[in-house]
Scaffold this motif. Structure first.
Motif, PDB file in Angstrom:
ATOM      1  N   ASN A 113      45.343  38.803  33.772  1.00 34.44           N
ATOM      2  CA  ASN A 113      44.319  38.963  32.723  1.00 34.44           C
ATOM      3  C   ASN A 113      43.244  37.896  32.816  1.00 34.44           C
ATOM      4  N   CYS A 114      42.216  38.103  32.022  1.00 32.64           N
ATOM      5  CA  CYS A 114      40.968  37.407  32.305  1.00 32.64           C
ATOM      6  C   CYS A 114      40.284  36.985  31.005  1.00 32.64           C
ATOM      7  N   VAL A 115      39.568  35.874  31.084  1.00 32.23           N
ATOM      8  CA  VAL A 115      38.847  35.425  29.888  1.00 32.23           C
ATOM      9  C   VAL A 115      37.547  36.209  29.697  1.00 32.23           C
ATOM     10  N   TYR A 116      37.080  36.855  30.744  1.00 34.24           N
ATOM     11  CA  TYR A 116      35.913  37.717  30.586  1.00 34.24           C
ATOM     12  C   TYR A 116      36.374  39.062  30.045  1.00 34.24           C
ATOM     13  N   ASP A 117      35.412  39.887  29.690  1.00 34.70           N
ATOM     14  CA  ASP A 117      35.774  41.174  29.085  1.00 34.70           C
ATOM     15  C   ASP A 117      34.802  42.256  29.579  1.00 34.70           C
ATOM     16  N   CYS A 118      35.036  42.702  30.791  1.00 41.57           N
ATOM     17  CA  CYS A 118      34.167  43.744  31.345  1.00 41.57           C
ATOM     18  C   CYS A 118      34.714  45.098  30.902  1.00 41.57           C
ATOM     19  N   GLU A 119      33.840  45.937  30.421  1.00 48.59           N
ATOM     20  CA  GLU A 119      34.326  47.205  29.865  1.00 48.59           C
ATOM     21  C   GLU A 119      34.947  48.103  30.928  1.00 48.59           C
ATOM     22  N   TYR A 120      34.580  47.908  32.176  1.00 48.02           N
ATOM     23  CA  TYR A 120      35.131  48.763  33.228  1.00 48.02           C
ATOM     24  C   TYR A 120      36.428  48.203  33.793  1.00 48.02           C
ATOM     25  N   CYS A 121      36.860  47.074  33.303  1.00 48.64           N
ATOM     26  CA  CYS A 121      37.975  46.373  33.938  1.00 48.64           C
ATOM     27  C   CYS A 121      39.255  47.218  33.939  1.00 48.64           C
ATOM     28  N   TYR A 122      39.856  47.347  35.107  1.00 46.04           N
ATOM     29  CA  TYR A 122      41.062  48.174  35.201  1.00 46.04           C
ATOM     30  C   TYR A 122      42.269  47.502  34.561  1.00 46.04           C
ATOM     31  N   LEU A 123      42.150  46.222  34.272  1.00 48.71           N
ATOM     32  CA  LEU A 123      43.298  45.517  33.681  1.00 48.71           C
ATOM     33  C   LEU A 123      43.700  46.126  32.342  1.00 48.71           C
ATOM     34  N   GLN A 124      42.694  46.613  31.599  1.00 53.36           N
ATOM     35  CA  GLN A 124      43.012  47.171  30.291  1.00 53.36           C
ATOM     36  C   GLN A 124      43.799  48.481  30.413  1.00 53.36           C
TER      37      GLN A 124
ATOM     38  N   ASP B  28      43.591  40.267  39.522  1.00 54.18           N
ATOM     39  CA  ASP B  28      43.948  40.470  38.119  1.00 54.18           C
ATOM     40  C   ASP B  28      43.443  39.345  37.219  1.00 54.18           C
ATOM     41  N   THR B  29      42.437  38.638  37.665  1.00 51.79           N
ATOM     42  CA  THR B  29      41.886  37.569  36.836  1.00 51.79           C
ATOM     43  C   THR B  29      40.615  37.026  37.471  1.00 51.79           C
ATOM     44  N   ASP B  30      40.034  35.995  36.863  1.00 50.60           N
ATOM     45  CA  ASP B  30      38.948  35.243  37.488  1.00 50.60           C
ATOM     46  C   ASP B  30      39.379  33.782  37.466  1.00 50.60           C
ATOM     47  N   LEU B  31      39.971  33.350  38.569  1.00 46.90           N
ATOM     48  CA  LEU B  31      40.566  32.004  38.625  1.00 46.90           C
ATOM     49  C   LEU B  31      39.552  30.889  38.413  1.00 46.90           C
TER      50      LEU B  31
ATOM     51  N   THR C 141      35.135  36.292  41.880  1.00 44.08           N
ATOM     52  CA  THR C 141      34.714  35.605  40.663  1.00 44.08           C
ATOM     53  C   THR C 141      33.377  36.128  40.148  1.00 44.08           C
ATOM     54  N   LYS C 142      33.150  35.863  38.882  1.00 43.27           N
ATOM     55  CA  LYS C 142      31.817  36.056  38.305  1.00 43.27           C
ATOM     56  C   LYS C 142      31.355  34.732  37.700  1.00 43.27           C
ATOM     57  N   SER C 143      32.135  33.708  37.936  1.00 40.87           N
ATOM     58  CA  SER C 143      31.918  32.434  37.249  1.00 40.87           C
ATOM     59  C   SER C 143      30.683  31.703  37.753  1.00 40.87           C
TER      60      SER C 143
HETATM   61  S1  SF4 Z   1      39.132  40.660  35.949  1.00 36.47           S
HETATM   62 FE1  SF4 Z   1      37.056  40.999  36.705  1.00 36.47          FE
HETATM   63  S2  SF4 Z   1      36.463  42.977  35.854  1.00 36.47           S
HETATM   64 FE2  SF4 Z   1      38.244  42.281  34.680  1.00 36.47          FE
HETATM   65  S3  SF4 Z   1      37.367  41.227  32.906  1.00 36.47           S
HETATM   66 FE3  SF4 Z   1      37.734  39.678  34.496  1.00 36.47          FE
HETATM   67  S4  SF4 Z   1      35.798  39.529  35.585  1.00 36.47           S
HETATM   68 FE4  SF4 Z   1      35.732  41.410  34.414  1.00 36.47          FE
END
Ligand code: SF4
Lengths: 336, 277
Positions: free
Chosen positions: A91-102, A144-147, A176-178
């Motif tokens: 899981n991730c501290v960001y919240d992208c609406e397309y994220c497959y993690l959800q 599965d995250t953004d380290l 990453t997107k950091s």
């Molecule tokens: S794992 Fe990637 S896609 Fe999912 S919320 Fe984080 S940055 Fe966004």
């Protein structure tokens, strides 16, 4: 960022690991709750992923099985049989609406495995057993995250970089997107580590990539990483469909290459939004009003994505634009 | 909708007065008090009575998507570091008879201290009964959590426990209990405000005009809540596969079904039609 980590759920077995102590010290005010098995907390039924995103909890646990996975077809794997991924953190501290993690997990809470050495040992053990001996094992470290985004408080990035730098026949990709690259200065880069930055047009970031850094900050961060000798991959993935998607994405590519030296980019990959059909169902339930659902989407072989004709158009238009800056062998479109 | 559960009437009394709740005589098995958005149920002491009462009330609700449930009650504390009369928000409930743990999602920004609570089947009169458990003890919370979590998500349930004793419960009278709860009423009221202010996700809506199709079918066939959810999912899939909702669905509404069994038959045929597209 969505995280506040007011609570740490600490699995019994994780209590004595040095990483546990290090992370707990970074959250001195957090409420500590001792739990027997992380699954009892993480896998509870009927959790609300989106509500949890507003108040993330931290779970510290020991990963006992599935220390390394084979890559799945939705991943951009360059047709390599040597493609693997692992989940040092879920899981991730960001919240992208397309994220497959959800779609994949019941919970949005951040699950950190404190036995990183075991995960590294699993990679070391698999390298000699990789299917294609003539190519390195390709490890996606942070699917599965953004380290990098949380490295200042959950320090997992650096040990993995150090592990990868000394490993033979291993190529590690860290997505990453950091924009938090200040810490990169204190880490030596390695030729077999790819920092893969996902970039999106600013409008898409504003609408659906919640809590992530702005495009310009990401570009700036990429510039810093390049200057410090890191190998950088760019990832325009997923491309989100809208009426003016070509203008949005083509303009972004132009912006990227006016600010970054094309010759320093290792390669670039791109692909349309795509998600496993079951995950899509959950995404739809979780975000009934999302822009993601407004795209023209079809199911093919269990994967929900753009219709084939539009995918072809996407491949052509983005490739054409990218080839103004990069040779063809550095451009990797995703294809079903 | 906020449902409050207490084990004892003397625990409920300050809340009944504060929210001016009135006894609802349509409930015959348990004492239930209501006003506006709040319903309070008194179960009686113990895990079993609690489970039955909470289940009884929740099973009667047709739509629980916006429901929240709060348990308020007294609890023992294993340590004197937890002050008499202090209110805790419970973040972990241990069922000592099964070993099972329950975790409410603490997502509101509250200012109460938090604690773990263990539920026992008998009164915890000294540490020998509590074993090595450190924290709060009671006789209901595990029953409350088990019943509530059967119907609701962990983000919909909250437990607030007020320390009434340090495992020396025999001196407690009903009036004493009321006094303890009344003393903490400002904190409990504040907690209730926070719970009520928390926005829960609305049930999913399809974009127009798909939503209009659902509305028409729902009215035409008088669908149950469960059938509406099924229809919504089927239409989403249908839309995903074919890019549109096929137009002949209206024929399945006519003539209006004259019984529930006819409605159910028609509904199954309608779903088959959508799935076949
Ligand atoms: S794992 Fe990637 S896609 Fe999912 S919320 Fe984080 S940055 Fe966004």
């Amino acid at each position: 960022m969505a995280s506040n980590f007011g609570h740490i759920y600490l699995e019994e077995a994780a209590a004595d690991y040095p990483l546990t102590a290090e992370i707990c010290a970074n959250f001195p005010a957090a409420q500590r709750i001792n739990i027997r098995n992380y699954r009892h907390f993480f896998n509870r039924p009927n959790q609300d992923y989106n509500l949890q995103k507003g108040g993330l909890k931290l779970i510290l646990a020991v990963k006992r099985d599935d220390l390394l996975y084979r890559g799945s077809p939705e991943c951009q794997d360059f047709n390599s049989a040597n493609f693997y991924y692992n989940t040092p953190l879920v899981n991730c501290v960001y919240d992208c609406e397309y994220c497959y993690l959800q779609g994949k997990y019941q919970s949005a809470n951040l699950l950190v495995f404190v036995n990183q050495d075991d995960l590294m040992a699993a990679v070391t053990g698999q390298i000699p057993r990789r299917p294609e001996a003539e190519r390195p094992l390709l490890l996606a470290l942070s699917y599965d995250t953004d380290l990098l985004a949380i490295d200042n408080r959950i320090p997992i990035f650096k040990p993995w970089v150090e592990f990868a730098r000394t490993a033979e026949n291993l190529l590690v990709e860290i997505r990453t997107k950091s924009a938090a690259v200040a810490g990169l200065k204190s880490i030596a880069s390695g030729k077999n580590i790819l920092l893969s930055w996902t970039v999106s047009p600013q409008r898409i970031i504003d609408l659906i990539e919640h809590f992530t850094p702005a495009l310009d900050r990401r570009i700036q961060a990429i510039g810093v990483a390049i200057e410090q000798g890191w190998q950088v991959r760019l990832s325009i993935d997923p491309v989100i469909h809208s009426e003016d998607w070509p203008q949005l994405y083509l303009a972004m590519i132009e912006r990227l290459f006016t600010r970054l030296p094309a010759s320093a980019i290792h390669d670039i990959q791109f692909g349309p939004f795509r998600i496993n059909e079951n995950y899509y169902r959950r995404l739809r339930r979780a975000r009934p009003r999302s822009l993601i659902l407004m795209q023209p989407l079809v199911v093919q072989d269990g994967i929900v994505s753009w219709p084939p004709a539009q995918q072809t158009e996407l491949r052509k238009r983005i490739s054409d634009q990218l080839s103004r800056y990069l040779p063809d062998e550095k451009i990797h479109p995703w294809q079903i | 909708m906020l449902i409050i559960h207490t084990a004892l009437l003397c625990e409920a009394r300050p809340l009944i007065d504060r929210y001016r709740l009135k006894k609802d005589f349509s409930f015959t098995k348990f004492d239930v008090f209501t006003k506006d958005d709040i319903t309070l149920i008194v179960s009686g002491i113990g895990r079993l009575k609690t489970t039955v009462a909470v289940t009884y009330l929740l099973a009667k609700q047709s739509d629980l998507s916006q429901a929240k449930i709060l348990n308020v009650g007294i609890a023992g504390a294993t340590s004197r570091q937890f002050d008499f009369g202090q209110t805790f928000l419970v973040n972990q409930i241990i069922d000592t008879s099964t070993g099972r743990c329950y975790y409410p999602d603490v997502l509101i920004n509250h200012d109460l201290p938090e604690n773990t609570l263990a539920t026992f089947d008998k009164i915890v009169e000294d540490q020998s009964v509590a074993g090595d458990h450190q924290g709060l003890v009671d006789m209901e919370a595990a029953g409350f959590a088990a019943a509530a979590l059967t119907f609701l998500g962990p983000h919909q349930i909250t437990l607030a426990k007020i320390v009434s004793d340090h495992l020396d419960i025999d001196h407690l009278s009903a009036d004493g209990v009321t006094e303890i709860v009344a003393g903490e009423l400002p904190r409990i009221t504040r907690l209730i405000e926070l719970i009520q202010a928390q926005k829960l996700p609305e049930s999913p809506n399809l974009p127009q005009p798909e939503q209009a199709v659902i509305d028409k079918i729902t009215t035409g066939l008088k669908l149950t809540v469960a059938q509406q959810a099924q229809l919504r999912n089927t239409l989403f899939d249908c839309h995903l596969r074919s890019g549109e909702i096929p137009p002949e669905w209206e024929q399945y509404l006519k003539p209006a079904p004259d019984s529930k069994s006819e409605r159910n038959r028609r509904f199954v045929r309608l779903l088959d039609y959508f799935r076949g597209q």
